[in-house]
Design an enzyme around this catalytic site. Sequence first.
Site, PDB file in Angstrom:
ATOM      1  N   HIS A 115       0.821  -1.222   0.000  1.00 21.09           N
ATOM      2  CA  HIS A 115       0.000   0.000   0.000  1.00 21.09           C
ATOM      3  C   HIS A 115       0.849   1.264   0.000  1.00 21.09           C
ATOM      4  O   HIS A 115       0.385   2.333   0.384  1.00 21.09           O
ATOM      5  CB  HIS A 115      -0.935   0.011   1.232  1.00 21.09           C
ATOM      6  CG  HIS A 115      -1.946  -1.087   1.205  1.00 21.09           C
ATOM      7  ND1 HIS A 115      -2.628  -1.494   2.313  1.00 21.09           N
ATOM      8  CD2 HIS A 115      -2.376  -1.872   0.177  1.00 21.09           C
ATOM      9  CE1 HIS A 115      -3.451  -2.496   1.983  1.00 21.09           C
ATOM     10  NE2 HIS A 115      -3.318  -2.747   0.697  1.00 21.09           N
ATOM     11  N   CYS A 123       4.205  13.230  -7.575  1.00 21.14           N
ATOM     12  CA  CYS A 123       3.465  14.352  -8.152  1.00 21.14           C
ATOM     13  C   CYS A 123       2.140  13.830  -8.721  1.00 21.14           C
ATOM     14  O   CYS A 123       2.047  12.718  -9.212  1.00 21.14           O
ATOM     15  CB  CYS A 123       4.296  15.001  -9.280  1.00 21.14           C
ATOM     16  SG  CYS A 123       3.451  16.415 -10.011  1.00 21.14           S
ATOM     17  N   SER A 184      -6.463  -7.422  10.129  1.00 23.04           N
ATOM     18  CA  SER A 184      -7.864  -7.878  10.264  1.00 23.04           C
ATOM     19  C   SER A 184      -8.299  -8.621   8.999  1.00 23.04           C
ATOM     20  O   SER A 184      -9.397  -9.149   8.936  1.00 23.04           O
ATOM     21  CB  SER A 184      -8.767  -6.658  10.485  1.00 23.04           C
ATOM     22  OG  SER A 184      -8.590  -5.741   9.386  1.00 23.04           O
ATOM     23  N   ALA A 226       2.119  -9.339  18.484  1.00 22.24           N
ATOM     24  CA  ALA A 226       3.315  -9.570  17.659  1.00 22.24           C
ATOM     25  C   ALA A 226       4.591  -9.510  18.497  1.00 22.24           C
ATOM     26  O   ALA A 226       5.476 -10.363  18.379  1.00 22.24           O
ATOM     27  CB  ALA A 226       3.347  -8.515  16.553  1.00 22.24           C
TER      28      ALA A 226
HETATM   29  C1  BV8 Z   1      -8.423  -2.070  -5.056  1.00 14.92           C
HETATM   30  C2  BV8 Z   1      -2.966   2.965   2.665  1.00 14.92           C
HETATM   31  C3  BV8 Z   1      -9.071  -2.281  -7.327  1.00 14.92           C
HETATM   32  C4  BV8 Z   1      -3.329   4.353   2.982  1.00 14.92           C
HETATM   33  C5  BV8 Z   1      -4.885   1.436   2.777  1.00 14.92           C
HETATM   34  C6  BV8 Z   1     -16.502  -1.355  -1.433  1.00 14.92           C
HETATM   35  C7  BV8 Z   1     -16.316  -0.017  -1.755  1.00 14.92           C
HETATM   36  C8  BV8 Z   1     -15.056   0.465  -2.155  1.00 14.92           C
HETATM   37  C9  BV8 Z   1     -13.955  -0.408  -2.242  1.00 14.92           C
HETATM   38  C10 BV8 Z   1     -14.163  -1.726  -1.922  1.00 14.92           C
HETATM   39  C11 BV8 Z   1     -15.419  -2.197  -1.514  1.00 14.92           C
HETATM   40  N1  BV8 Z   1     -15.277  -3.522  -1.253  1.00 14.92           N
HETATM   41  C12 BV8 Z   1     -14.000  -3.914  -1.464  1.00 14.92           C
HETATM   42  C13 BV8 Z   1     -13.316  -2.834  -1.896  1.00 14.92           C
HETATM   43  C14 BV8 Z   1     -11.886  -2.827  -2.245  1.00 14.92           C
HETATM   44  C15 BV8 Z   1     -11.096  -2.084  -1.160  1.00 14.92           C
HETATM   45  C16 BV8 Z   1     -11.335  -2.751   0.185  1.00 14.92           C
HETATM   46  O1  BV8 Z   1     -10.798  -3.808   0.446  1.00 14.92           O
HETATM   47  N2  BV8 Z   1     -12.150  -2.101   1.048  1.00 14.92           N
HETATM   48  C17 BV8 Z   1     -12.409  -2.657   2.364  1.00 14.92           C
HETATM   49  C18 BV8 Z   1     -12.508  -1.531   3.401  1.00 14.92           C
HETATM   50  C19 BV8 Z   1     -13.712  -3.463   2.270  1.00 14.92           C
HETATM   51  N3  BV8 Z   1      -9.726  -2.212  -1.541  1.00 14.92           N
HETATM   52  C20 BV8 Z   1      -9.179  -1.270  -2.338  1.00 14.92           C
HETATM   53  O2  BV8 Z   1      -9.758  -0.272  -2.714  1.00 14.92           O
HETATM   54  C21 BV8 Z   1      -7.765  -1.569  -2.817  1.00 14.92           C
HETATM   55  N4  BV8 Z   1      -7.692  -1.344  -4.217  1.00 14.92           N
HETATM   56  O3  BV8 Z   1      -9.147  -2.972  -4.731  1.00 14.92           O
HETATM   57  O4  BV8 Z   1      -8.277  -1.630  -6.341  1.00 14.92           O
HETATM   58  C22 BV8 Z   1      -8.723  -1.650  -8.615  1.00 14.92           C
HETATM   59  C23 BV8 Z   1      -8.097  -2.439  -9.580  1.00 14.92           C
HETATM   60  C24 BV8 Z   1      -7.805  -1.864 -10.818  1.00 14.92           C
HETATM   61  C25 BV8 Z   1      -8.108  -0.518 -11.076  1.00 14.92           C
HETATM   62  C26 BV8 Z   1      -8.717   0.269 -10.076  1.00 14.92           C
HETATM   63  C27 BV8 Z   1      -9.026  -0.288  -8.834  1.00 14.92           C
HETATM   64  C28 BV8 Z   1      -6.786  -0.627  -2.134  1.00 14.92           C
HETATM   65  C29 BV8 Z   1      -6.737  -0.954  -0.664  1.00 14.92           C
HETATM   66  C30 BV8 Z   1      -5.609  -0.148   0.001  1.00 14.92           C
HETATM   67  C31 BV8 Z   1      -6.209   0.993   0.780  1.00 14.92           C
HETATM   68  N5  BV8 Z   1      -5.145   1.660   1.532  1.00 14.92           N
HETATM   69  N6  BV8 Z   1      -3.872   2.055   3.391  1.00 14.92           N
HETATM   70  C32 BV8 Z   1      -3.118   4.647   4.436  1.00 14.92           C
HETATM   71  O5  BV8 Z   1      -2.558   3.823   5.189  1.00 14.92           O
HETATM   72  O6  BV8 Z   1      -3.515   5.762   4.808  1.00 14.92           O
HETATM   73  S1  BV8 Z   1      -5.809   0.311   3.640  1.00 14.92           S
HETATM   74  C33 BV8 Z   1      -5.517   0.328   5.312  1.00 14.92           C
HETATM   75  O7  BV8 Z   1      -6.220  -0.791   5.846  1.00 14.92           O
HETATM   76  C34 BV8 Z   1      -4.077   0.094   5.708  1.00 14.92           C
HETATM   77  O8  BV8 Z   1      -3.165   0.052   4.657  1.00 14.92           O
HETATM   78  C35 BV8 Z   1      -4.092  -1.242   6.340  1.00 14.92           C
HETATM   79  O9  BV8 Z   1      -3.029  -1.965   5.918  1.00 14.92           O
HETATM   80  C36 BV8 Z   1      -5.306  -1.850   5.775  1.00 14.92           C
HETATM   81  C37 BV8 Z   1      -5.796  -3.070   6.483  1.00 14.92           C
HETATM   82  O10 BV8 Z   1      -5.898  -2.810   7.832  1.00 14.92           O
HETATM   83  P1  BV8 Z   1      -5.018  -3.704   8.836  1.00 14.92           P
HETATM   84  O11 BV8 Z   1      -3.590  -3.503   8.522  1.00 14.92           O
HETATM   85  O12 BV8 Z   1      -5.537  -5.094   8.831  1.00 14.92           O
HETATM   86  O13 BV8 Z   1      -5.325  -2.961  10.169  1.00 14.92           O
HETATM   87  P2  BV8 Z   1      -6.642  -3.085  11.043  1.00 14.92           P
HETATM   88  O14 BV8 Z   1      -6.673  -1.945  11.992  1.00 14.92           O
HETATM   89  O15 BV8 Z   1      -7.823  -3.350  10.157  1.00 14.92           O
HETATM   90  O16 BV8 Z   1      -6.392  -4.432  11.872  1.00 14.92           O
HETATM   91  C38 BV8 Z   1      -5.348  -4.473  12.827  1.00 14.92           C
HETATM   92  C39 BV8 Z   1      -5.291  -5.916  13.293  1.00 14.92           C
HETATM   93  O17 BV8 Z   1      -4.183  -6.037  14.185  1.00 14.92           O
HETATM   94  C40 BV8 Z   1      -6.530  -6.338  14.056  1.00 14.92           C
HETATM   95  O18 BV8 Z   1      -6.918  -7.627  13.613  1.00 14.92           O
HETATM   96  C41 BV8 Z   1      -6.059  -6.394  15.520  1.00 14.92           C
HETATM   97  O19 BV8 Z   1      -6.708  -7.420  16.243  1.00 14.92           O
HETATM   98  C42 BV8 Z   1      -4.607  -6.719  15.348  1.00 14.92           C
HETATM   99  N7  BV8 Z   1      -3.730  -6.228  16.420  1.00 14.92           N
HETATM  100  C43 BV8 Z   1      -3.901  -5.146  17.227  1.00 14.92           C
HETATM  101  N8  BV8 Z   1      -2.838  -5.034  18.061  1.00 14.92           N
HETATM  102  C44 BV8 Z   1      -1.972  -6.055  17.742  1.00 14.92           C
HETATM  103  C45 BV8 Z   1      -2.540  -6.815  16.700  1.00 14.92           C
HETATM  104  N9  BV8 Z   1      -1.920  -7.887  16.161  1.00 14.92           N
HETATM  105  C46 BV8 Z   1      -0.720  -8.243  16.669  1.00 14.92           C
HETATM  106  N10 BV8 Z   1      -0.099  -7.561  17.677  1.00 14.92           N
HETATM  107  C47 BV8 Z   1      -0.707  -6.474  18.224  1.00 14.92           C
HETATM  108  N11 BV8 Z   1      -0.095  -5.789  19.230  1.00 14.92           N
HETATM  109 ZN    ZN Z   2       5.305  17.470 -10.970  1.00 14.89          ZN
END
Ligand code: BV8
Ligand code: ZN
Length: 240
Positions: A115, A123, A184, A226
């Site tokens: 990501h 740019c 997640s 972790a």
């Molecule tokens: C794509 C970067 C296609 C920016 C991020 C409906 C509407 C719109 C879109 C969609 C939809 N349904 C599906 C989609 C696709 C969408 C998607 O998946 N949406 C989700 C919300 C349903 N995906 C996309 O849009 C992707 N692109 O599909 O493109 C395409 C193809 C061709 C042409 C055009 C388009 C792009 C997805 C990337 C988005 N960017 N981040 C930024 O960071 O600001 S996503 C963001 O969430 C982060 O990057 C992060 O990595 C990601 C996932 O979250 P997690 O890392 O899992 O974090 P989370 O908080 O959720 O969970 C933490 C976990 O850790 C928990 O389980 C917790 O229990 C655990 N934890 C807590 N403490 C600890 C621990 N574990 C261990 N130790 C601990 N101490």
């Molecule tokens: Zn430029």
Amino acid sequence: MFESIADKLKKSEKIVFVTGAGISQESGIPTFRGKDGLWRKYDAMKLATIDAFYEDPKLVWEWYEERRQNILSAKPNPGHLAIAELEKHRQVHVLTQNIDRLHQRAGSKSVYELHGSIITVKCTVCSFKGNITSSFSKLPPLCKCGNILRPDVVWFGEPLPQDVWQDAISQASSCDTMIVVGTSLVVSPANLLPVYAKQNGASIIEVNPEETPMTPSMDLSIRSSAAKALPELVPIVFPV
Ligand code: BV8
Ligand code: ZN
């Protein structure tokens, strides 16, 4: 924690980690969806999208600058360090959803940023891409060509960098063991990587204090953090 699968781990030649925000939680970086989650304070679906950026680039930049400052003052934790240590003894690749570069700062060499990275900008018009080395005097920052710069991250609705994604699929499809840490598994297509690994006969292990949608398919799901679980893993995979 890993005793039940220790023999398989010891025989693993190639280990792939899939990591998410949870692995950086013990470095003081808030996760997205957790109780301390970033997305509690902000509506990330509002901010991590290209439309939000063009609607209000200053607001989106303020969000990223706040996160970048926090990330720059954070340190890799024992979870990141254990993975980097393992890479000295086995073929290890890290497929991370995180944009904080903590794996690299811990010493991991083979890291695929699915990501993007908060440390780089690009740019919105020309092909300029570069590292941010200091804070910007004005937000949104401008490129030399006069257009606004954006964080070099993948927003919702944007495709992942094709080369990185293809490499990630091939790493996931050719490993003996996949360890899924701190994600997640909500966001696609990154959440497909454990499926690729399983399809190719790899053992898959999850390290997460909570269950995820893929917990039932895991060979071993460890309810731990972790920073606690991963340092236990290294001496098992590589008994010195
Ligand atoms: C794509 C970067 C296609 C920016 C991020 C409906 C509407 C719109 C879109 C969609 C939809 N349904 C599906 C989609 C696709 C969408 C998607 O998946 N949406 C989700 C919300 C349903 N995906 C996309 O849009 C992707 N692109 O599909 O493109 C395409 C193809 C061709 C042409 C055009 C388009 C792009 C997805 C990337 C988005 N960017 N981040 C930024 O960071 O600001 S996503 C963001 O969430 C982060 O990057 C992060 O990595 C990601 C996932 O979250 P997690 O890392 O899992 O974090 P989370 O908080 O959720 O969970 C933490 C976990 O850790 C928990 O389980 C917790 O229990 C655990 N934890 C807590 N403490 C600890 C621990 N574990 C261990 N130790 C601990 N101490
Ligand atoms: Zn430029």
